[in-house]
Structures are given as C-alpha cells and as structure tokens.
Design a protein around this motif. Structure first.
Motif, PDB file in Angstrom:
ATOM      1  N   CYS A  59      -6.591 -11.047  -6.986  1.00 19.34           N
ATOM      2  CA  CYS A  59      -5.007 -10.971  -6.731  1.00 19.34           C
ATOM      3  C   CYS A  59      -4.218 -11.798  -7.353  1.00 19.34           C
ATOM      4  O   CYS A  59      -4.846 -12.977  -7.169  1.00 19.34           O
ATOM      5  CB  CYS A  59      -4.305 -10.606  -5.327  1.00 19.34           C
ATOM      6  SG  CYS A  59      -2.728 -10.604  -5.025  1.00 19.34           S
ATOM      7  N   PHE A  60      -3.462 -11.767  -8.339  1.00 19.56           N
ATOM      8  CA  PHE A  60      -2.671 -12.832  -8.966  1.00 19.56           C
ATOM      9  C   PHE A  60      -1.255 -12.669  -8.572  1.00 19.56           C
ATOM     10  O   PHE A  60      -0.738 -11.270  -8.512  1.00 19.56           O
ATOM     11  CB  PHE A  60      -2.849 -12.353 -10.367  1.00 19.56           C
ATOM     12  CG  PHE A  60      -4.111 -12.671 -10.930  1.00 19.56           C
ATOM     13  CD1 PHE A  60      -4.499 -14.111 -11.501  1.00 19.56           C
ATOM     14  CD2 PHE A  60      -4.897 -11.602 -11.045  1.00 19.56           C
ATOM     15  CE1 PHE A  60      -5.783 -14.113 -11.758  1.00 19.56           C
ATOM     16  CE2 PHE A  60      -6.496 -12.010 -11.360  1.00 19.56           C
ATOM     17  CZ  PHE A  60      -6.691 -13.139 -11.817  1.00 19.56           C
ATOM     18  N   GLU A 119      -3.869  -2.816 -11.229  1.00 21.66           N
ATOM     19  CA  GLU A 119      -2.744  -2.187 -10.625  1.00 21.66           C
ATOM     20  C   GLU A 119      -1.588  -3.136 -10.039  1.00 21.66           C
ATOM     21  O   GLU A 119      -2.078  -4.258  -9.645  1.00 21.66           O
ATOM     22  CB  GLU A 119      -3.023  -0.944  -9.480  1.00 21.66           C
ATOM     23  CG  GLU A 119      -3.701  -1.724  -8.200  1.00 21.66           C
ATOM     24  CD  GLU A 119      -3.954  -1.007  -7.095  1.00 21.66           C
ATOM     25  OE1 GLU A 119      -3.105  -0.137  -6.815  1.00 21.66           O
ATOM     26  OE2 GLU A 119      -5.238  -0.945  -6.722  1.00 21.66           O
ATOM     27  N   ALA A 120      -0.575  -2.962  -9.913  1.00 23.29           N
ATOM     28  CA  ALA A 120       0.416  -3.738  -9.496  1.00 23.29           C
ATOM     29  C   ALA A 120       1.085  -3.185  -8.339  1.00 23.29           C
ATOM     30  O   ALA A 120       1.373  -1.911  -8.090  1.00 23.29           O
ATOM     31  CB  ALA A 120       1.838  -3.628 -10.585  1.00 23.29           C
ATOM     32  N   GLY A 178       4.295 -15.036   4.610  1.00 25.99           N
ATOM     33  CA  GLY A 178       3.025 -15.332   4.076  1.00 25.99           C
ATOM     34  C   GLY A 178       1.857 -14.567   4.980  1.00 25.99           C
ATOM     35  O   GLY A 178       1.131 -13.600   4.336  1.00 25.99           O
ATOM     36  N   PRO A 179       1.787 -14.447   6.411  1.00 26.60           N
ATOM     37  CA  PRO A 179       0.727 -13.749   6.937  1.00 26.60           C
ATOM     38  C   PRO A 179       0.861 -12.274   6.666  1.00 26.60           C
ATOM     39  O   PRO A 179       0.105 -11.690   6.773  1.00 26.60           O
ATOM     40  CB  PRO A 179       0.794 -14.282   8.238  1.00 26.60           C
ATOM     41  CG  PRO A 179       1.587 -15.632   8.356  1.00 26.60           C
ATOM     42  CD  PRO A 179       2.436 -15.514   6.985  1.00 26.60           C
ATOM     43  N   LYS A 180       2.271 -11.704   6.684  1.00 28.01           N
ATOM     44  CA  LYS A 180       2.357 -10.406   6.356  1.00 28.01           C
ATOM     45  C   LYS A 180       1.939  -9.829   5.114  1.00 28.01           C
ATOM     46  O   LYS A 180       1.397  -8.815   4.979  1.00 28.01           O
ATOM     47  CB  LYS A 180       4.030  -9.932   6.560  1.00 28.01           C
ATOM     48  CG  LYS A 180       4.331 -10.087   8.044  1.00 28.01           C
ATOM     49  CD  LYS A 180       5.679 -10.033   8.075  1.00 28.01           C
ATOM     50  CE  LYS A 180       6.272 -10.318   9.403  1.00 28.01           C
ATOM     51  NZ  LYS A 180       7.847 -10.355   9.286  1.00 28.01           N
ATOM     52  N   ALA A 181       2.178 -10.660   4.013  1.00 23.82           N
ATOM     53  CA  ALA A 181       1.886 -10.676   2.697  1.00 23.82           C
ATOM     54  C   ALA A 181      -0.016 -10.588   2.608  1.00 23.82           C
ATOM     55  O   ALA A 181      -0.476  -9.890   1.935  1.00 23.82           O
ATOM     56  CB  ALA A 181       2.186 -11.628   1.593  1.00 23.82           C
ATOM     57  N   ALA A 182      -0.141 -11.491   3.351  1.00 21.84           N
ATOM     58  CA  ALA A 182      -1.831 -11.615   3.431  1.00 21.84           C
ATOM     59  C   ALA A 182      -2.626 -10.249   3.879  1.00 21.84           C
ATOM     60  O   ALA A 182      -3.612  -9.796   3.230  1.00 21.84           O
ATOM     61  CB  ALA A 182      -2.472 -12.570   4.407  1.00 21.84           C
ATOM     62  N   GLN A 183      -2.004  -9.554   4.811  1.00 19.52           N
ATOM     63  CA  GLN A 183      -2.266  -8.333   5.033  1.00 19.52           C
ATOM     64  C   GLN A 183      -2.359  -7.213   4.190  1.00 19.52           C
ATOM     65  O   GLN A 183      -3.273  -6.391   4.059  1.00 19.52           O
ATOM     66  CB  GLN A 183      -1.308  -7.848   6.433  1.00 19.52           C
ATOM     67  CG  GLN A 183      -1.318  -8.627   7.610  1.00 19.52           C
ATOM     68  CD  GLN A 183      -2.868  -8.651   8.261  1.00 19.52           C
ATOM     69  OE1 GLN A 183      -3.727  -7.409   8.136  1.00 19.52           O
ATOM     70  NE2 GLN A 183      -3.344  -9.797   8.513  1.00 19.52           N
ATOM     71  N   VAL A 184      -1.454  -7.266   3.116  1.00 22.57           N
ATOM     72  CA  VAL A 184      -1.180  -6.305   2.001  1.00 22.57           C
ATOM     73  C   VAL A 184      -2.715  -6.542   1.209  1.00 22.57           C
ATOM     74  O   VAL A 184      -3.283  -5.635   0.773  1.00 22.57           O
ATOM     75  CB  VAL A 184      -0.149  -6.716   1.295  1.00 22.57           C
ATOM     76  CG1 VAL A 184      -0.222  -5.811  -0.157  1.00 22.57           C
ATOM     77  CG2 VAL A 184       1.231  -6.350   1.930  1.00 22.57           C
ATOM     78  N   ILE A 214      -5.589  -7.803   2.332  1.00 26.82           N
ATOM     79  CA  ILE A 214      -6.801  -7.324   3.148  1.00 26.82           C
ATOM     80  C   ILE A 214      -6.561  -5.978   3.119  1.00 26.82           C
ATOM     81  O   ILE A 214      -7.725  -5.220   3.067  1.00 26.82           O
ATOM     82  CB  ILE A 214      -6.476  -7.721   4.553  1.00 26.82           C
ATOM     83  CG1 ILE A 214      -6.479  -9.390   4.615  1.00 26.82           C
ATOM     84  CG2 ILE A 214      -7.600  -7.417   5.564  1.00 26.82           C
ATOM     85  CD1 ILE A 214      -6.126 -10.153   5.934  1.00 26.82           C
ATOM     86  N   ALA A 215      -5.610  -5.095   3.253  1.00 26.55           N
ATOM     87  CA  ALA A 215      -5.639  -3.837   3.176  1.00 26.55           C
ATOM     88  C   ALA A 215      -6.303  -3.121   1.952  1.00 26.55           C
ATOM     89  O   ALA A 215      -6.685  -2.071   1.749  1.00 26.55           O
ATOM     90  CB  ALA A 215      -4.120  -3.086   3.393  1.00 26.55           C
ATOM     91  N   ASN A 216      -5.722  -3.692   0.742  1.00 30.49           N
ATOM     92  CA  ASN A 216      -6.460  -3.315  -0.529  1.00 30.49           C
ATOM     93  C   ASN A 216      -7.745  -3.912  -1.061  1.00 30.49           C
ATOM     94  O   ASN A 216      -7.900  -3.900  -2.252  1.00 30.49           O
ATOM     95  CB  ASN A 216      -5.277  -3.661  -1.786  1.00 30.49           C
ATOM     96  CG  ASN A 216      -4.119  -2.944  -1.520  1.00 30.49           C
ATOM     97  OD1 ASN A 216      -4.180  -1.775  -2.144  1.00 30.49           O
ATOM     98  ND2 ASN A 216      -3.115  -3.232  -0.669  1.00 30.49           N
TER      99      ASN A 216
END
Length: 119
Positions: A12-13, A45-46, A59-65, A67-69
C-alpha cells in the motif's frame, strides 16, 4: 534472476490521487487514497480512504482497510502511534517514503529495497 512463485505481496502506498503517477501523501490516516500494488506484476488498484476527512482516531480505522485488503507492506511518510500498533499487530511492515514523488517513484524505490523500514 528467477523469482519464487508465491512471493508476490500487496503493497500500500498513501497517495493524493488514483494512479501510479499520483503524488504520494505523507500522512497515512489522512491520505485521500491507498494505491495497492502487486509486487510481482505491478498491477494496482486505488481505494478511497473513507476516514481521510474524519475526526480523531482515523489511523487505526484506516489500518483496518489495509488489513481487510490483505496488504503486507505500507509505504507512507508518517504513521501515527495508534495506527502503527494496529498495523504491526497485523504483521504489516512499514516503510518510510518522504521524497515527495509519485507512487511510481516510491514503488521503484521499494522494489530496489532502498526505503528505510520504520519499526
């Protein structure tokens, strides 16, 4: 040089746009987009970060994205402490990129292993 099968990983970038030519974004949790690149093929993919404009604790919520991917590595300018803990617990390796270039530039550096791992 032969490559082992099964060594591909999703990286991820953090980015300001949706292509490999988009500028990188320094802030992980506030990045408008996550560009997910397959290490072996360069296909990508974006994903829009649904938490980029949220209140505190994005931040932690974005981290879950990530992890899910099924992301295995993150390349970003800075990652806050709470997000860093979530990412580390998920086994996502973090690398620092602060050169202000494009996602393609950051991917090239990552591919050459010239980015600094940030523990």
């Amino acid at each position: 040089m032969s490559k082992n099968k099964g060594t591909t990983m999703k990286i991820c970038f953090t980015a300001k746009g949706t292509t490999l030519d988009a500028q990188t974004e320094e802030r992980f949790g506030r990045a408008p987009y996550f560009i997910l690149v397959e290490s072996e093929t360069g296909s990508f993919e974006a994903i829009q970060n649904p938490f980029a404009d949220g209140g505190g604790g994005v931040g932690p919520k974005a981290a879950q994205v990530l992890i899910a991917n099924h992301v295995r590595a993150l390349v970003s300018g800075q990652v806050g402490g709470n997000a860093r803990e979530v990412l580390a617990a998920a086994g996502i390796v973090m690398y620092t990129y602060r050169d202000g270039g494009t996602v393609r530039d950051a991917f090239d550096q990552f591919s050459k292993k010239t980015l600094e791992q940030s523990a």
